[in-house]
Design an enzyme around this catalytic site. Structure first.
Site, PDB file in Angstrom:
ATOM      1  N   TYR A  45       0.831  -1.207   0.000  1.00 46.77           N
ATOM      2  CA  TYR A  45       0.000   0.000   0.000  1.00 46.77           C
ATOM      3  C   TYR A  45       0.867   1.259   0.000  1.00 46.77           C
ATOM      4  O   TYR A  45       1.851   1.350   0.738  1.00 46.77           O
ATOM      5  CB  TYR A  45      -0.963   0.016   1.199  1.00 46.77           C
ATOM      6  CG  TYR A  45      -2.076  -1.017   1.096  1.00 46.77           C
ATOM      7  CD1 TYR A  45      -2.313  -1.723  -0.088  1.00 46.77           C
ATOM      8  CD2 TYR A  45      -2.906  -1.293   2.182  1.00 46.77           C
ATOM      9  CE1 TYR A  45      -3.326  -2.674  -0.183  1.00 46.77           C
ATOM     10  CE2 TYR A  45      -3.923  -2.240   2.098  1.00 46.77           C
ATOM     11  CZ  TYR A  45      -4.123  -2.928   0.911  1.00 46.77           C
ATOM     12  OH  TYR A  45      -5.132  -3.870   0.827  1.00 46.77           O
ATOM     13  N   SER A 199     -13.602  -3.527  -0.545  1.00 46.70           N
ATOM     14  CA  SER A 199     -14.360  -2.697  -1.515  1.00 46.70           C
ATOM     15  C   SER A 199     -15.853  -2.920  -1.368  1.00 46.70           C
ATOM     16  O   SER A 199     -16.555  -3.216  -2.343  1.00 46.70           O
ATOM     17  CB  SER A 199     -13.908  -2.963  -2.957  1.00 46.70           C
ATOM     18  OG  SER A 199     -12.706  -2.277  -3.196  1.00 46.70           O
ATOM     19  N   LEU A 201     -18.137  -0.864  -1.007  1.00 44.00           N
ATOM     20  CA  LEU A 201     -18.978   0.105  -1.732  1.00 44.00           C
ATOM     21  C   LEU A 201     -18.935  -0.156  -3.241  1.00 44.00           C
ATOM     22  O   LEU A 201     -19.690   0.444  -3.999  1.00 44.00           O
ATOM     23  CB  LEU A 201     -18.523   1.548  -1.438  1.00 44.00           C
ATOM     24  CG  LEU A 201     -18.451   1.935   0.043  1.00 44.00           C
ATOM     25  CD1 LEU A 201     -17.949   3.365   0.198  1.00 44.00           C
ATOM     26  CD2 LEU A 201     -19.799   1.756   0.731  1.00 44.00           C
ATOM     27  N   PHE A 205     -20.390   4.490  -6.319  1.00 47.33           N
ATOM     28  CA  PHE A 205     -20.273   5.948  -6.372  1.00 47.33           C
ATOM     29  C   PHE A 205     -19.412   6.420  -7.550  1.00 47.33           C
ATOM     30  O   PHE A 205     -19.298   7.605  -7.792  1.00 47.33           O
ATOM     31  CB  PHE A 205     -19.649   6.483  -5.072  1.00 47.33           C
ATOM     32  CG  PHE A 205     -20.557   6.332  -3.881  1.00 47.33           C
ATOM     33  CD1 PHE A 205     -21.736   7.055  -3.790  1.00 47.33           C
ATOM     34  CD2 PHE A 205     -20.239   5.458  -2.848  1.00 47.33           C
ATOM     35  CE1 PHE A 205     -22.582   6.918  -2.691  1.00 47.33           C
ATOM     36  CE2 PHE A 205     -21.076   5.311  -1.751  1.00 47.33           C
ATOM     37  CZ  PHE A 205     -22.248   6.042  -1.672  1.00 47.33           C
TER      38      PHE A 205
HETATM   39  N1  LIG Z   1      -7.431  -8.056  -0.044  1.00 45.59           N
HETATM   40  C1  LIG Z   1      -7.415  -7.329  -1.131  1.00 45.59           C
HETATM   41  O1  LIG Z   1      -7.056  -7.780  -2.233  1.00 45.59           O
HETATM   42  C2  LIG Z   1      -7.855  -5.895  -1.038  1.00 45.59           C
HETATM   43  C3  LIG Z   1      -8.048  -5.142  -2.210  1.00 45.59           C
HETATM   44  C4  LIG Z   1      -8.450  -3.825  -2.077  1.00 45.59           C
HETATM   45  C5  LIG Z   1      -8.658  -3.286  -0.811  1.00 45.59           C
HETATM   46  N2  LIG Z   1      -8.446  -4.047   0.314  1.00 45.59           N
HETATM   47  C6  LIG Z   1      -8.679  -3.499   1.667  1.00 45.59           C
HETATM   48  O2  LIG Z   1     -10.013  -3.065   1.735  1.00 45.59           O
HETATM   49  C7  LIG Z   1     -10.052  -1.710   2.149  1.00 45.59           C
HETATM   50  C8  LIG Z   1     -11.242  -1.050   1.546  1.00 45.59           C
HETATM   51  O3  LIG Z   1     -11.139  -1.027   0.135  1.00 45.59           O
HETATM   52  P1  LIG Z   1     -11.733   0.179  -0.690  1.00 45.59           P
HETATM   53  O4  LIG Z   1     -11.052   1.431  -0.290  1.00 45.59           O
HETATM   54  O5  LIG Z   1     -11.740  -0.189  -2.129  1.00 45.59           O
HETATM   55  O6  LIG Z   1     -13.224   0.183  -0.085  1.00 45.59           O
HETATM   56  P2  LIG Z   1     -14.513   1.024  -0.073  1.00 45.59           P
HETATM   57  O7  LIG Z   1     -14.848   1.265   1.351  1.00 45.59           O
HETATM   58  O8  LIG Z   1     -15.487   0.300  -0.954  1.00 45.59           O
HETATM   59  O9  LIG Z   1     -14.179   2.401  -0.811  1.00 45.59           O
HETATM   60  C9  LIG Z   1     -13.636   3.507  -0.151  1.00 45.59           C
HETATM   61  C10 LIG Z   1     -13.583   4.663  -1.134  1.00 45.59           C
HETATM   62  O10 LIG Z   1     -14.917   5.089  -1.419  1.00 45.59           O
HETATM   63  C11 LIG Z   1     -15.013   6.483  -1.144  1.00 45.59           C
HETATM   64  N3  LIG Z   1     -16.368   6.812  -0.639  1.00 45.59           N
HETATM   65  C12 LIG Z   1     -16.928   6.471   0.532  1.00 45.59           C
HETATM   66  N4  LIG Z   1     -18.193   6.983   0.630  1.00 45.59           N
HETATM   67  C13 LIG Z   1     -18.403   7.661  -0.512  1.00 45.59           C
HETATM   68  C14 LIG Z   1     -19.498   8.411  -1.017  1.00 45.59           C
HETATM   69  N5  LIG Z   1     -20.631   8.564  -0.316  1.00 45.59           N
HETATM   70  N6  LIG Z   1     -19.363   8.964  -2.217  1.00 45.59           N
HETATM   71  C15 LIG Z   1     -18.255   8.827  -2.935  1.00 45.59           C
HETATM   72  N7  LIG Z   1     -17.170   8.127  -2.520  1.00 45.59           N
HETATM   73  C16 LIG Z   1     -17.248   7.540  -1.318  1.00 45.59           C
HETATM   74  C17 LIG Z   1     -13.979   6.741  -0.085  1.00 45.59           C
HETATM   75  O11 LIG Z   1     -13.650   8.118  -0.090  1.00 45.59           O
HETATM   76  P3  LIG Z   1     -13.300   8.880   1.282  1.00 45.59           P
HETATM   77  O12 LIG Z   1     -11.966   8.362   1.692  1.00 45.59           O
HETATM   78  O13 LIG Z   1     -13.279  10.315   0.862  1.00 45.59           O
HETATM   79  O14 LIG Z   1     -14.387   8.559   2.260  1.00 45.59           O
HETATM   80  C18 LIG Z   1     -12.850   5.844  -0.546  1.00 45.59           C
HETATM   81  O15 LIG Z   1     -12.108   6.466  -1.583  1.00 45.59           O
HETATM   82  C19 LIG Z   1      -8.697  -1.129   1.739  1.00 45.59           C
HETATM   83  O16 LIG Z   1      -8.336  -0.021   2.523  1.00 45.59           O
HETATM   84  C20 LIG Z   1      -7.805  -2.299   1.993  1.00 45.59           C
HETATM   85  O17 LIG Z   1      -7.449  -2.331   3.365  1.00 45.59           O
HETATM   86  C21 LIG Z   1      -8.057  -5.340   0.214  1.00 45.59           C
END
Ligand SMILES: NC(=O)c1ccc[n+]([C@@H]2O[C@H](COP(=O)([O-])OP(=O)(O)OC[C@H]3O[C@@H](n4cnc5c(N)ncnc54)[C@H](OP(=O)(O)O)[C@@H]3O)[C@@H](O)[C@H]2O)c1
Length: 286
Positions: A45, A199, A201, A205
């Site tokens: 990351y 992920s 969400l 969005f």
């Molecule tokens: N194991 C794997 O292969 C893998 C892969 C990817 C991720 N992950 C883990 O999963 C975690 C979450 O993944 P993710 O970040 O993709 O998840 P997510 O929670 O689906 O997406 C978060 C993103 O959505 C935005 N967001 C939230 N509410 C919103 C809204 N109402 N309108 C517009 N945008 C909005 C956030 O922005 P803001 O920050 O501005 O709120 C952030 O950029 C990562 O941090 C990581 O730890 C694991």
């Protein structure tokens, strides 16, 4: 052992919000206030920089190590300034895993990880070799539990024959429902293990796909019905699954962390759950 929501740190550093150490401390503080005590990391990351950002931040806060749980992942080799590589590939050789864990411990400023995940399955994984490394890391006290991420049912089963795994961290959202049909969730339920979802969400969005147009129509109505915002409904949809999925939330904002925590209390009605499923699939159930 893990909190009911896990704070994902992927977007806290240069892959997202580019937060300062002080801002990361604020996020950690709010997470702890909201009883979100588990933090999800991966070596890669922020191009191999976010673990260190977090490590420097939390260490200064003088938090009792036992109060938080740290997850990290290894296995993806990718090019960055810190760790140059001419190819992106997967590596689960013993030396590579051991080295990754030592680096994560040093970056996170901790003596142990609560959970180590193999980030992506590789055709070259040797379960016997991986199990031996897990045994070594456990015996040395460097890692408490082991799991995988993005593994199929058979890939999980194979490694689990050699070493007991505690979870499979998978992609799961209204836009990505493969695990409802491919046996992953049932496999974990049979073993009494809890899935973790990333992920959550999806691209709700960020994409104006036909699927999202359908989903938004129904989810906006449910927001009114349940007096909730869209994030909460999206999360409540996942939380209703009986496999007791633990969402890894990706927000980098204090106010969103607080709001998402309230989703744990929202139980949407079965019919509403199926309205979302239908909108996601674009067809009614048989
Ligand atoms: N194991 C794997 O292969 C893998 C892969 C990817 C991720 N992950 C883990 O999963 C975690 C979450 O993944 P993710 O970040 O993709 O998840 P997510 O929670 O689906 O997406 C978060 C993103 O959505 C935005 N967001 C939230 N509410 C919103 C809204 N109402 N309108 C517009 N945008 C909005 C956030 O922005 P803001 O920050 O501005 O709120 C952030 O950029 C990562 O941090 C990581 O730890 C694991």
């Amino acid at each position: 052992m893990f909190s009911e929501l896990i704070a994902g740190t992927m977007r806290w550093g240069i892959w997202g919000a580019n937060h300062s150490e002080r801002k990361v401390q604020e996020l950690i503080e709010v997470c702890l206030e909201e009883n979100i005590t588990t933090f999800d990391h991966a070596d890669i990351y922020g191009n191999h920089t976010t673990e260190e950002l977090f490590g420097n931040a939390w260490k200064e806060m003088k938090i009792d190590r036992e109060r938080i749980q740290l997850i990290s992942k290894c296995g993806i080799v990718m090019n960055s300034e810190k760790k140059p590589s001419t190819l992106k590939y997967y590596n689960y050789d013993s030396d590579y895993i051991l080295n990754c864990v030592n680096e994560s411990l040093s970056n996170l400023k901790t003596d142990y990880l609560d959970l180590l995940l193999l980030h992506r399955p590789s055709p070259l994984m040797n379960p016997e070799e991986i199990a031996k490394v897990f045994e070594t890391l456990k015996a040395e006290g460097k890692v408490k539990e082991f799991g995988v991420s993005n593994f199929s049912v058979s890939q999980f089963e194979l490694l689990n024959q050699y070493f007991p795994l505690v979870t499979n961290q998978i992609e799961l959202s209204v836009n990505h429902l493969d695990s409802f049909d491919n046996g992953t969730l049932e496999q974990l339920m049979i073993k009494k293990l809890r899935p973790m979802a990333w992920s959550v969400l999806g691209n709700y969005f960020t994409s104006n796909s036909e699927q999202n147009i359908r989903l938004k129509k129904i989810i906006k109505k449910l927001c009114e019905k349940y007096n909730a915002n869209e994030n909460k409904i999206l999360l409540a949809f996942i939380l209703k699954h009986p496999s007791k999925i633990i969402p890894v939330i990706g927000t980098s904002k204090v106010e969103t962390i607080r709001k998402l925590k309230q989703s744990l209390l929202l139980d949407i009605e079965t019919m509403d759950w199926f309205k979302i499923l239908e909108a996601s699939r674009g067809t009614e159930v048989d």
